[in-house]
Scaffold this motif. Structure first.
Motif, PDB file in Angstrom:
ATOM      1  N   ASP A   1       0.825  -1.206   0.000  1.00 18.71           N
ATOM      2  CA  ASP A   1       0.000   0.000   0.000  1.00 18.71           C
ATOM      3  C   ASP A   1       0.864   1.264   0.000  1.00 18.71           C
ATOM      4  N   ARG A   2       1.941   1.225   0.767  1.00 23.85           N
ATOM      5  CA  ARG A   2       2.745   2.436   0.965  1.00 23.85           C
ATOM      6  C   ARG A   2       3.657   2.731  -0.225  1.00 23.85           C
ATOM      7  N   PHE A   3       4.330   1.731  -0.738  1.00 22.49           N
ATOM      8  CA  PHE A   3       5.314   1.957  -1.804  1.00 22.49           C
ATOM      9  C   PHE A   3       4.847   1.457  -3.167  1.00 22.49           C
ATOM     10  N   GLY A   4       3.672   0.843  -3.217  1.00 23.05           N
ATOM     11  CA  GLY A   4       3.150   0.318  -4.471  1.00 23.05           C
ATOM     12  C   GLY A   4       3.409  -1.177  -4.574  1.00 23.05           C
ATOM     13  N   PRO A   5       2.391  -1.953  -4.960  1.00 24.61           N
ATOM     14  CA  PRO A   5       2.569  -3.409  -5.030  1.00 24.61           C
ATOM     15  C   PRO A   5       3.632  -3.840  -6.028  1.00 24.61           C
ATOM     16  N   LYS A   6       3.822  -3.061  -7.091  1.00 26.05           N
ATOM     17  CA  LYS A   6       4.817  -3.456  -8.083  1.00 26.05           C
ATOM     18  C   LYS A   6       6.220  -3.432  -7.498  1.00 26.05           C
ATOM     19  N   ARG A   7       6.584  -2.352  -6.822  1.00 29.89           N
ATOM     20  CA  ARG A   7       7.932  -2.239  -6.263  1.00 29.89           C
ATOM     21  C   ARG A   7       8.205  -3.350  -5.245  1.00 29.89           C
ATOM     22  N   VAL A   8       7.249  -3.548  -4.338  1.00 30.52           N
ATOM     23  CA  VAL A   8       7.453  -4.538  -3.280  1.00 30.52           C
ATOM     24  C   VAL A   8       7.514  -5.947  -3.871  1.00 30.52           C
ATOM     25  N   TYR A   9       6.681  -6.214  -4.857  1.00 30.12           N
ATOM     26  CA  TYR A   9       6.697  -7.518  -5.509  1.00 30.12           C
ATOM     27  C   TYR A   9       8.060  -7.792  -6.149  1.00 30.12           C
ATOM     28  N   LEU A  10       8.608  -6.810  -6.851  1.00 34.53           N
ATOM     29  CA  LEU A  10       9.893  -7.006  -7.518  1.00 34.53           C
ATOM     30  C   LEU A  10      11.024  -7.224  -6.514  1.00 34.53           C
ATOM     31  N   VAL A  11      11.006  -6.498  -5.415  1.00 29.97           N
ATOM     32  CA  VAL A  11      12.025  -6.702  -4.379  1.00 29.97           C
ATOM     33  C   VAL A  11      11.921  -8.125  -3.827  1.00 29.97           C
ATOM     34  N   GLY A  12      10.689  -8.557  -3.526  1.00 30.22           N
ATOM     35  CA  GLY A  12      10.502  -9.911  -3.017  1.00 30.22           C
ATOM     36  C   GLY A  12      10.953 -10.970  -4.003  1.00 30.22           C
ATOM     37  N   LEU A  13      10.720 -10.725  -5.278  1.00 32.17           N
ATOM     38  CA  LEU A  13      11.120 -11.683  -6.306  1.00 32.17           C
ATOM     39  C   LEU A  13      12.643 -11.827  -6.362  1.00 32.17           C
ATOM     40  N   VAL A  14      13.357 -10.714  -6.220  1.00 30.60           N
ATOM     41  CA  VAL A  14      14.822 -10.763  -6.197  1.00 30.60           C
ATOM     42  C   VAL A  14      15.308 -11.553  -4.981  1.00 30.60           C
ATOM     43  N   VAL A  15      14.724 -11.275  -3.796  1.00 33.16           N
ATOM     44  CA  VAL A  15      15.122 -11.993  -2.575  1.00 33.16           C
ATOM     45  C   VAL A  15      14.844 -13.483  -2.721  1.00 33.16           C
ATOM     46  N   PHE A  16      13.669 -13.826  -3.240  1.00 37.37           N
ATOM     47  CA  PHE A  16      13.293 -15.229  -3.390  1.00 37.37           C
ATOM     48  C   PHE A  16      14.242 -15.953  -4.337  1.00 37.37           C
ATOM     49  N   THR A  17      14.583 -15.313  -5.444  1.00 35.35           N
ATOM     50  CA  THR A  17      15.444 -15.951  -6.448  1.00 35.35           C
ATOM     51  C   THR A  17      16.857 -16.167  -5.919  1.00 35.35           C
ATOM     52  N   LEU A  18      17.420 -15.147  -5.252  1.00 33.62           N
ATOM     53  CA  LEU A  18      18.772 -15.288  -4.694  1.00 33.62           C
ATOM     54  C   LEU A  18      18.804 -16.328  -3.582  1.00 33.62           C
ATOM     55  N   ALA A  19      17.745 -16.374  -2.759  1.00 38.58           N
ATOM     56  CA  ALA A  19      17.684 -17.378  -1.699  1.00 38.58           C
ATOM     57  C   ALA A  19      17.565 -18.784  -2.281  1.00 38.58           C
ATOM     58  N   SER A  20      16.893 -18.921  -3.417  1.00 36.36           N
ATOM     59  CA  SER A  20      16.812 -20.229  -4.079  1.00 36.36           C
ATOM     60  C   SER A  20      18.193 -20.707  -4.496  1.00 36.36           C
ATOM     61  N   LEU A  21      19.004 -19.781  -4.997  1.00 35.87           N
ATOM     62  CA  LEU A  21      20.383 -20.125  -5.347  1.00 35.87           C
ATOM     63  C   LEU A  21      21.150 -20.592  -4.110  1.00 35.87           C
ATOM     64  N   TRP A  22      20.958 -19.888  -2.989  1.00 30.52           N
ATOM     65  CA  TRP A  22      21.603 -20.267  -1.733  1.00 30.52           C
ATOM     66  C   TRP A  22      21.166 -21.665  -1.295  1.00 30.52           C
ATOM     67  N   CYS A  23      19.865 -21.950  -1.392  1.00 30.51           N
ATOM     68  CA  CYS A  23      19.376 -23.291  -1.048  1.00 30.51           C
ATOM     69  C   CYS A  23      20.087 -24.357  -1.871  1.00 30.51           C
ATOM     70  N   GLY A  24      20.246 -24.088  -3.164  1.00 31.29           N
ATOM     71  CA  GLY A  24      20.822 -25.083  -4.057  1.00 31.29           C
ATOM     72  C   GLY A  24      22.273 -25.395  -3.782  1.00 31.29           C
ATOM     73  N   VAL A  25      23.014 -24.461  -3.180  1.00 28.46           N
ATOM     74  CA  VAL A  25      24.439 -24.695  -2.906  1.00 28.46           C
ATOM     75  C   VAL A  25      24.685 -25.043  -1.442  1.00 28.46           C
ATOM     76  N   SER A  26      23.606 -25.212  -0.647  1.00 27.54           N
ATOM     77  CA  SER A  26      23.765 -25.536   0.776  1.00 27.54           C
ATOM     78  C   SER A  26      24.365 -26.932   0.941  1.00 27.54           C
ATOM     79  N   GLY A  27      25.334 -27.033   1.872  1.00 29.32           N
ATOM     80  CA  GLY A  27      26.016 -28.300   2.080  1.00 29.32           C
ATOM     81  C   GLY A  27      25.624 -29.031   3.343  1.00 29.32           C
ATOM     82  N   ASP A  28      24.808 -28.419   4.184  1.00 30.41           N
ATOM     83  CA  ASP A  28      24.349 -29.098   5.393  1.00 30.41           C
ATOM     84  C   ASP A  28      22.935 -28.629   5.707  1.00 30.41           C
TER      85      ASP A  28
END
Length: 510
Positions: free
Chosen positions: A69-96
């Motif tokens: 509501d405050r910053f616009g759904p588009k901006r917040v959605y895109l930020v979340g998408l970047v965080v989700f994608t980078l975290a997916s990469l982290w999950c894939g290289v996790s060793g324990d």
């Protein structure tokens, strides 16, 4: 005015990210036995891979809806998408297992930023009398994700390893980012203050309850964890959540949880119902995945194929059910869907034995898909229909949060129930026994172990039956939907142009 002349391209772009979140959840369910074996973990630790994600997903939802509501759904959605994608990469290289759990928590935060924006855009760009069709697409995406996720997960685990159930999100996330950047418009913003005390109270309370429920069997329900017992942790969590609700009632500036939203009967009941749905959806697939892969010796791909009828039927019927919701009181659609889901799960329980012919388990899967096609769209459209456009973000955040709270509690409860039933049916059976029963071996578990293991998994499914049954009762009390005064004025004013360059205007806080 938030309504745009061509809302469908925006919705398609947003549901691509929503699809990725749902696929990720179903992929991980299929991969759990492989993660357990490969990372030398126990059953509770593996379920924390899901619980950490769901907990980090649920807790921030109240504030991420407001951020939209405050910053616009588009901006917040895109930020979340970047965080989700980078975290997916982290999950894939996790060793324990510890690193994987941490990465999944960050992934959950990204999902929390994304999800409320999808519902908020639907509520703001589609008038109520066209929202059923939009929610039908939303429900169809959920159905297709239930199909693609398990099958893709099974293929990736068999061919490349469990790491690729996360790494596959990286190219998909990049494509979703580009589409959202191009097609999702900027919408009006509304000034908000953020209730940080509410965030802390809700986060601490949820963590204590979930940790206590999920780890109770591990530590022993009467065992001391630090200075208090496991039951003490749960009670402390409940009291903290009660303090959170009390704070929301007295916070006159702008509470994190607007209790006034619950004055609308349908919004309140929809939140109760979606909490049970979230619980049931998490409690349902895990016992089935372990039954197929451990007790019956199927590969991840073969186990996933056993759920294909559910996903195909749900994905095909969901758009039609959504359109029907614009013409028929949605409570009857939801009741029929939820009752059918409970019936299908009961059918599974009756059939699950160590030697039942696998083809006999396909009809209840199809019936499950029939029921699921009537769940998401009518509940979501009922929840948001009476909300004025300016409160769409807050309402969507609350609704999504309650669904995730149900999921978190379902993850913790199914972990405790599965562990308890295994201890009762197979004393001494542990994760090492699961690892020795290498998923994919034609024999599966030895007959004596298979009987007790199967009984444990079928008994655990009763949790999902109870959740969907209670949800079916709740929806019977829905009131007939009404069109609010704000939306009548919105319909009379005409559409906004469909452009990404709409000026962002600040309005007073509702």
């Amino acid at each position: 005015m938030d309504r745009i002349a061509r809302p469908w391209p925006a919705l398609w772009a947003l549901v691509m990210g929503f699809f990725m979140i749902l696929v990720d959840t179903t992929i991980v369910t299929i991969a759990n036995p492989a993660i357990l074996r490969d990372l030398d973990a126990d059953l509770t630790a593996v379920i924390w891979v899901t619980s950490a994600y769901l907990l980090a997903y649920a807790v921030p939802l109240l504030i991420t809806g407001r951020l939209g509501d405050r910053f616009g759904p588009k901006r917040v959605y895109l930020v979340g998408l970047v965080v989700f994608t980078l975290a997916s990469l982290w999950c894939g290289v996790s060793g324990d297992i510890g690193m994987l759990i941490a990465a999944r928590a960050v992934q959950g935060l990204g999902a929390a930023l994304m999800t409320p924006q999808t519902m908020a855009v639907i509520a703001r760009v589609f008038p109520p009398n066209r929202r059923g069709a939009a929610m039908g697409l939303w429900g169809a995406v959920a159905g297709v994700a239930m199909l693609v996720g398990p099958i893709l997960g099974g293929v990736l685990v068999d061919a490349l390893g469990w790491q690729w159930v996360f790494l596959v999100n990286v190219p998909f996330g990049i494509a979703a980012f580009l589409l959202a950047w191009r097609f999702v418009p900027r919408l009006e913003t509304h000034a908000h203050r953020f209730d940080w005390l509410g965030v802390v109270l809700s986060a601490v309370g949820m963590f204590l309850v979930v940790f206590g429920i999920q780890e109770g069997q591990t530590f022993g329900w009467g065992t001391i964890v630090g200075p208090i017992t496991v039951w003490g942790l749960i009670i402390a969590g409940i009291l903290t959540l009660a303090a959170f609700v009390a704070w929301q009632a007295v916070n006159r500036v702008e509470p994190l949880l607007p209790l006034s939203l619950f004055r609308d009967r349908n919004f309140a009941l929809s939140n109760v119902a979606i909490t049970f749905v979230g619980l049931g959806l998490v409690a349902m697939p895990l016992p089935l995945a372990f039954y197929f892969q451990v007790a019956r010796g199927l590969t991840p791909t073969e186990g996933a194929l056993m759920l294909v009828p559910m996903a195909v039927v749900s994905g095909v019927l969901a758009p039609f059910v959504g359109r029907l919701g614009d013409r028929v009181d949605p409570k009857w659609i939801a009741f029929a869907g939820l009752a059918t889901v409970a019936l299908a799960l009961g059918w599974y329980i009756l059939l699950m034995t160590p030697d039942v012919a696998l083809w006999l388990l396909l009809p209840p899967s199809a019936l499950l898909g029939l029921g699921m096609s009537g769940v998401f769209a009518p509940l979501a459209s009922t929840a948001t229909r009476n909300l004025p456009p300016a409160r769409a973000g807050a309402g969507s955040g609350v609704y999504t949060m309650t669904r995730q709270i149900g999921s978190v509690l379902g993850s913790a409860a199914i972990a405790a129930l599965m562990t308890a039933r295994l201890a009762a049916e197979l004393p001494g059976f542990d994760a090492e026994a699961v690892r020795r029963a290498d998923g994919g071996s034609a024999a599966g578990l030895p007959p004596l172990l298979a009987e007790g293991f199967t009984a444990s998994m079928s008994q655990s499914l009763w949790l999902a039956v109870a959740a969907f049954g209670l949800c079916a009762v709740a929806v019977l009390f829905f009131a007939k939907p009404q069109v609010t005064v704000e939306w009548r004025a919105e319909q009379a004013s005409g559409p906004l142009p469909d452009t990404d360059r709409l000026p962002a205007r600040s309005l007073p806080a509702p």
